[in-house]
Design a protein around this motif. Structure first.
Motif, PDB file in Angstrom:
ATOM      1  N   TYR A   1       1.061  -2.517  -9.011  1.00  0.00           N
ATOM      2  CA  TYR A   1       1.028  -3.577 -10.030  1.00  0.00           C
ATOM      3  C   TYR A   1      -0.045  -3.293 -11.073  1.00  0.00           C
ATOM      4  N   ALA A   2      -1.269  -2.979 -10.623  1.00  0.00           N
ATOM      5  CA  ALA A   2      -2.360  -2.711 -11.555  1.00  0.00           C
ATOM      6  C   ALA A   2      -2.059  -1.500 -12.429  1.00  0.00           C
ATOM      7  N   ALA A   3      -1.464  -0.476 -11.832  1.00  0.00           N
ATOM      8  CA  ALA A   3      -1.128   0.725 -12.603  1.00  0.00           C
ATOM      9  C   ALA A   3      -0.112   0.421 -13.688  1.00  0.00           C
TER      10      ALA A   3
ATOM     11  N   PRO B   1       0.833  -1.202   0.000  1.00  0.00           N
ATOM     12  CA  PRO B   1       0.000   0.000   0.000  1.00  0.00           C
ATOM     13  C   PRO B   1       0.870   1.255   0.000  1.00  0.00           C
ATOM     14  N   LEU B   2       0.497   2.217  -0.808  1.00  0.00           N
ATOM     15  CA  LEU B   2       1.306   3.433  -0.885  1.00  0.00           C
ATOM     16  C   LEU B   2       1.327   4.147   0.458  1.00  0.00           C
TER      17      LEU B   2
ATOM     18  N   ARG C   1       8.547   0.747  -6.478  1.00  0.00           N
ATOM     19  CA  ARG C   1       9.384   1.259  -7.555  1.00  0.00           C
ATOM     20  C   ARG C   1       9.949   0.114  -8.397  1.00  0.00           C
ATOM     21  N   GLU C   2      10.386  -0.963  -7.726  1.00  0.00           N
ATOM     22  CA  GLU C   2      10.929  -2.094  -8.468  1.00  0.00           C
ATOM     23  C   GLU C   2       9.878  -2.691  -9.404  1.00  0.00           C
ATOM     24  N   THR C   3       8.653  -2.798  -8.908  1.00  0.00           N
ATOM     25  CA  THR C   3       7.564  -3.304  -9.741  1.00  0.00           C
ATOM     26  C   THR C   3       7.313  -2.390 -10.936  1.00  0.00           C
TER      27      THR C   3
ATOM     28  N   VAL D   1      10.279  -2.838 -13.523  1.00  0.00           N
ATOM     29  CA  VAL D   1      10.245  -4.106 -14.256  1.00  0.00           C
ATOM     30  C   VAL D   1       9.019  -4.192 -15.162  1.00  0.00           C
ATOM     31  N   ASN D   2       7.857  -3.831 -14.645  1.00  0.00           N
ATOM     32  CA  ASN D   2       6.609  -4.061 -15.383  1.00  0.00           C
ATOM     33  C   ASN D   2       6.323  -3.024 -16.448  1.00  0.00           C
ATOM     34  N   PHE D   3       6.785  -1.788 -16.248  1.00  0.00           N
ATOM     35  CA  PHE D   3       6.474  -0.774 -17.264  1.00  0.00           C
ATOM     36  C   PHE D   3       7.700  -0.258 -18.001  1.00  0.00           C
TER      37      PHE D   3
END
Length: 249
Positions: free
Chosen positions: A155-157, A97-98, A107-109, A112-114
């Motif tokens: 993750y969703a973002a 949660p932010l 940040r790592e997510t 990697v994801n975007f």
């Protein structure tokens, strides 16, 4: 005879590894990359034992290293002569949660994801533009359809960003290039295997990936997989109030 060449990132485990198995079974040659080369070597041996007529090439790749992404993609293209499809699959499921002190995980997510997906898309499209053809496949998530609470927020973002990136490429209508976005629902993988409370509608990797592969082969613009229940759930996620979205997911 080969049906073509597919490059898959994040192929050492989970959905990436299962996609490699299933695409090899359909007759494709494969360029597989991930950080864990020992896993890639094992996967390559497994695939070749089942399909000795296939060509499977593996390379180490940390997708957060932009220069390495371009180098590895170009090496695969030089080795195979052409890359018919690139599946941007590498991803990370960390998150908190932010505002709870875990900016590092979020940040790592995001990286990697975007950001890494952006580099992979750039490298793939550079090859496709030169070839005059190609199929870019972006692996998003049903969680991308709305803002998600708590550990899923970042993750969703990032997965929404991946889908928007793909739509922008599709809007450009690059000659000879198809673009697909795959929105997997809950498919069992290494990423979620340690979750104590498994969510509803979870399916095994082979079943879930079979639905993904079918949609990719049809070059669907977007696909919610498996179709049941994720097509109707996907529609509901877009229109329901956020309190109901929290209960549904």
């Amino acid at each position: 005879m080969s049906r073509g060449t597919i490059l898959i990132t994040g192929a050492s485990s989970g959905l990436g590894a299962e996609m490699a198995r299933q695409f090899a079974g359909l007759g494709y040659d494969l360029g597989l990359c991930a950080r864990r080369t020992e896993r890639l070597d094992e996967l390559r041996a497994e695939i070749l034992a089942a399909h000795p007529d296939r060509t499977v090439s593996v390379r180490r790749l940390d997708v957060t290293d932009d220069a390495a992404v371009f180098t590895v993609f170009d090496e695969f293209a030089a080795e195979f002569g052409t890359i018919d499809r690139v599946i941007v699959n590498a991803g990370l499921g960390k998150g908190a949660p932010l505002g709870t002190g875990r900016h590092d995980a979020n940040r790592e997510t995001a990286v990697v994801n975007f950001l890494a997906a952006l580099a992979q898309s750039e490298a793939a499209l550079k090859i496709f533009r030169a070839q005059g053809s190609g199929h870019l496949v972006m692996i998003s998530s049903v969680s991308a359809l709305r803002g998600m609470p708590k550990t899923l927020t970042t993750y969703a973002a990032t997965k929404a960003g991946v889908a928007a990136l793909a739509e922008g490429v599709r809007a450009e209508a690059i000659a000879g290039v198809d673009v697909s976005v795959i929105y997997p629902g809950y498919i069992r993988s290494e990423m979620n295997d340690r979750v104590k409370h498994q969510p509803k509608f979870m399916v095994d990797a082979e079943t879930g990936v079979r639905a993904m592969v079918t949609a990719i082969e049809k070059r669907r613009v977007r696909a919610y997989v498996p179709g049941w229940p994720w097509r109707p759930v996907g529609f509901a996620l877009r229109v329901l109030p956020l309190p109901l979205v929290r209960k549904l997911m």
